[in-house]
Scaffold this active site. Structure first.
Site, PDB file in Angstrom:
ATOM      1  N   TYR A   4       0.843  -1.305   0.161  1.00  6.39           N
ATOM      2  CA  TYR A   4       0.024   0.064  -0.050  1.00  6.39           C
ATOM      3  C   TYR A   4       1.020   1.353  -0.042  1.00  6.39           C
ATOM      4  O   TYR A   4       0.236   2.301  -0.573  1.00  6.39           O
ATOM      5  CB  TYR A   4      -0.861  -0.001   1.042  1.00  6.39           C
ATOM      6  CG  TYR A   4      -2.231  -0.752   1.086  1.00  6.39           C
ATOM      7  CD1 TYR A   4      -2.209  -1.892   0.777  1.00  6.39           C
ATOM      8  CD2 TYR A   4      -3.343  -0.058   1.752  1.00  6.39           C
ATOM      9  CE1 TYR A   4      -3.415  -2.444   0.391  1.00  6.39           C
ATOM     10  CE2 TYR A   4      -4.696  -0.416   1.327  1.00  6.39           C
ATOM     11  CZ  TYR A   4      -4.639  -1.957   1.062  1.00  6.39           C
ATOM     12  OH  TYR A   4      -5.890  -2.568   0.667  1.00  6.39           O
ATOM     13  N   LYS A  16       3.034 -15.374   1.536  1.00  5.03           N
ATOM     14  CA  LYS A  16       3.033 -15.760   0.330  1.00  5.03           C
ATOM     15  C   LYS A  16       4.732 -16.202   0.174  1.00  5.03           C
ATOM     16  O   LYS A  16       5.446 -15.737  -0.745  1.00  5.03           O
ATOM     17  CB  LYS A  16       2.631 -15.264  -0.835  1.00  5.03           C
ATOM     18  CG  LYS A  16       2.489 -15.783  -2.041  1.00  5.03           C
ATOM     19  CD  LYS A  16       1.577 -16.898  -2.142  1.00  5.03           C
ATOM     20  CE  LYS A  16       1.462 -17.413  -3.528  1.00  5.03           C
ATOM     21  NZ  LYS A  16       0.482 -18.392  -3.621  1.00  5.03           N
ATOM     22  N   ASP A  47      -3.127 -18.125  -0.223  1.00  9.87           N
ATOM     23  CA  ASP A  47      -4.023 -18.711  -0.901  1.00  9.87           C
ATOM     24  C   ASP A  47      -5.011 -20.001  -0.265  1.00  9.87           C
ATOM     25  O   ASP A  47      -6.197 -19.890  -0.117  1.00  9.87           O
ATOM     26  CB  ASP A  47      -3.961 -19.038  -2.357  1.00  9.87           C
ATOM     27  CG  ASP A  47      -2.340 -19.860  -2.278  1.00  9.87           C
ATOM     28  OD1 ASP A  47      -1.575 -19.666  -1.127  1.00  9.87           O
ATOM     29  OD2 ASP A  47      -1.898 -20.373  -3.140  1.00  9.87           O
ATOM     30  N   ASP A  91      -6.566  -6.943   4.151  1.00 13.09           N
ATOM     31  CA  ASP A  91      -7.497  -6.359   3.345  1.00 13.09           C
ATOM     32  C   ASP A  91      -8.374  -7.429   2.994  1.00 13.09           C
ATOM     33  O   ASP A  91      -9.560  -7.478   3.339  1.00 13.09           O
ATOM     34  CB  ASP A  91      -6.856  -5.429   2.582  1.00 13.09           C
ATOM     35  CG  ASP A  91      -8.050  -4.670   1.813  1.00 13.09           C
ATOM     36  OD1 ASP A  91      -8.955  -4.326   2.497  1.00 13.09           O
ATOM     37  OD2 ASP A  91      -7.992  -4.614   0.667  1.00 13.09           O
ATOM     38  N   ASP A 148     -12.150  -9.158   4.531  1.00 11.89           N
ATOM     39  CA  ASP A 148     -13.359  -9.239   3.764  1.00 11.89           C
ATOM     40  C   ASP A 148     -13.988 -10.629   3.873  1.00 11.89           C
ATOM     41  O   ASP A 148     -15.183 -10.742   4.122  1.00 11.89           O
ATOM     42  CB  ASP A 148     -13.259  -8.577   2.549  1.00 11.89           C
ATOM     43  CG  ASP A 148     -13.751  -7.050   2.372  1.00 11.89           C
ATOM     44  OD1 ASP A 148     -13.383  -6.339   3.402  1.00 11.89           O
ATOM     45  OD2 ASP A 148     -14.238  -6.580   1.480  1.00 11.89           O
TER      46      ASP A 148
HETATM   47  C1  IPM Z   1     -10.492  -1.332   4.324  1.00  9.86           C
HETATM   48  C2  IPM Z   1     -10.541  -0.639   3.125  1.00  9.86           C
HETATM   49  C3  IPM Z   1      -9.407   0.314   2.759  1.00  9.86           C
HETATM   50  C4  IPM Z   1      -8.262  -0.509   2.547  1.00  9.86           C
HETATM   51  C5  IPM Z   1      -9.664   1.332   1.376  1.00  9.86           C
HETATM   52  C6  IPM Z   1     -10.802   1.982   1.584  1.00  9.86           C
HETATM   53  C7  IPM Z   1      -8.558   1.970   1.390  1.00  9.86           C
HETATM   54  O1  IPM Z   1     -10.860  -1.502   2.145  1.00  9.86           O
HETATM   55  O2  IPM Z   1     -10.241  -0.645   5.201  1.00  9.86           O
HETATM   56  O3  IPM Z   1     -10.263  -2.519   4.341  1.00  9.86           O
HETATM   57  O4  IPM Z   1      -7.791  -0.985   1.629  1.00  9.86           O
HETATM   58  O5  IPM Z   1      -7.540  -0.591   3.723  1.00  9.86           O
HETATM   59 MG    MG Z   2     -11.131  -3.673   2.685  1.00  4.17          MG
END
Ligand code: IPM
Ligand code: MG
Length: 356
Positions: free
Chosen positions: A143, A189, A221, A245, A249
């Site tokens: 990032y 990885k 993975d 990240d 999710d």
């Molecule tokens: C998160 C979001 C952020 C990230 C974005 C909005 C920059 O997806 O907080 O998970 O990738 O960190």
């Molecule tokens: Mg995110």
């Protein structure tokens, strides 16, 4: 006189303002019960900041957050700002804020409320009792790595971690594991990337200071697959910025809705407390967003930033009670719902339960 805390409030874009308002409602309710005072100061970030000041992270926000005891944040971004140059995008503002605040440790719990075991797309027996803490490195890795550029015929980013960056996030993960079930799975990885091999070596070194903690390693993975196949095998997941990240999710879907899960970003000083979901521009302004992730983030703030454990408990219990009673926002409407609530209705119910 009771204690007093100053909270920086960044509502942001999309559903951000609606969900943050509900969290403040609940915070106010528990502060009265537990005898402390909360003061709020609103600050701009993301699209809202672009509209007002021309930049996604104004100086006033950078200076402002440093004078707070903690920051509560909603969400940023939306189609309106998607075509801006990268340095002007709302997301760049959020990344800049994380960096400025030094919040290198992002704690993302993924738990399954018993009341919602039917809400997940996975089978109840796979997810019942899931309780994972994803510890995501937040201010390094690909990032932020330099160099990065788009050229005429190619583009690149750099995935870089320093020893210090890996050590300090590993220490956070091990300290958390000591308070939980003493198991860490470090995700990387290392079969392909030097940066991951380095990560693994340093995590192994840090592990020597924590002989009670069982450390395993997993390729990212495989980890993605295992999270869906058998999530209960995980206690603490320690990983870098981009893998964290993605995995967080995925982990959020164990709970049934991404609208449920909170996060705490901590590090050198003031912490940032935010839901893991985005600004959901498609449902913004309709009063149907799920504020539970933000309310839950407020609970993490009380616990981690202020040490107000009893107030945090009140919120956690109130959320469980509201779910047990069948109150749901629309995203969870299909699962044992007695009543579909608006964003502010469920906020009222939780504020009420939390102050009983
Ligand atoms: C998160 C979001 C952020 C990230 C974005 C909005 C920059 O997806 O907080 O998970 O990738 O960190
Ligand atoms: Mg995110």
């Amino acid at each position: 006189m009771g204690k007093s805390y100053k909270i920086g409030v960044i509502k942001g874009d999309g559903i951000g303002p609606e969900i943050v308002d509900e969290a403040i409602k609940v915070l106010d309710a528990v502060s009265v019960k537990e005898g402390f005072t909360l003061r709020y100061e609103e600050m701009l970030l993301g699209g809202a900041a672009i509209d007002e000041t021309g930049v996604p992270l104004p100086d006033e926000t950078i200076q402002g957050v440093k004078k707070c005891d903690a920051v509560l944040f909603g969400a940023i971004g939306g189609p309106k700002w998607d075509n801006l140059e990268r340095h002007l995008r709302p997301e760049t503002g959020l990344l800049g804020l994380r960096k400025e605040m030094g919040t290198f440790a992002n704690l993302r719990p993924a738990m399954v409320y018993d009341e919602l075991v039917n809400a997940s797309t996975l089978k109840p027996e796979v997810i019942r009792g899931v309780d994972i803490m994803v510890v995501r490195e937040l201010t390094g890795g690909i990032y932020f790595g330099q160099p990065r550029a788009i050229e005429d015929d190619r583009a690149y980013n750099t995935m870089v971690y320093t020893r210090e960056e890996v050590e300090r996030i590993a220490v956070v993960a091990f300290d958390i594991a000591m308070k939980r079930n003493k198991r860490i799975c470090s995700v990387d990885k290392a079969n392909v990337l030097e940066v991951s091999q380095f990560w693994r070596e340093i995590v192994e070194e840090v592990a020597k200071d924590y002989p009670e903690v069982e450390l395993t390693h997993m390729y990212v993975d495989n980890a993605a697959m295992q999270l869906i196949r058998a999530p209960k095998q995980f206690d603490v997941i320690l990983t870098g910025n981009i893998f964290g990240d993605i995995l967080s999710d995925a982990a959020s879907m164990l709970s049934g809705s991404i609208g449920l899960l909170p996060s705490a970003s901590t590090g050198k000083g003031v912490g940032l407390y935010e839901p893991i979901h985005g600004s959901a521009p498609d449902i913004a302004g309709q009063g149907i967003a799920n504020p539970l992730a933000t309310i839950s983030s407020a609970s993490m703030m009380l616990r981690y930033a202020f040490g107000e454990e009893k107030a945090a408990e009140r919120i956690d219990e109130a959320i469980k009670k509201a779910l047990a009673e069948g109150y749901r926002t629309g995203d969870l409407g299909d699962y044992d719902a007695k009543e579909i609530c608006s964003c502010s209705e469920i906020g009222d119910i939780i504020a009420d339960y939390a102050s009983k």
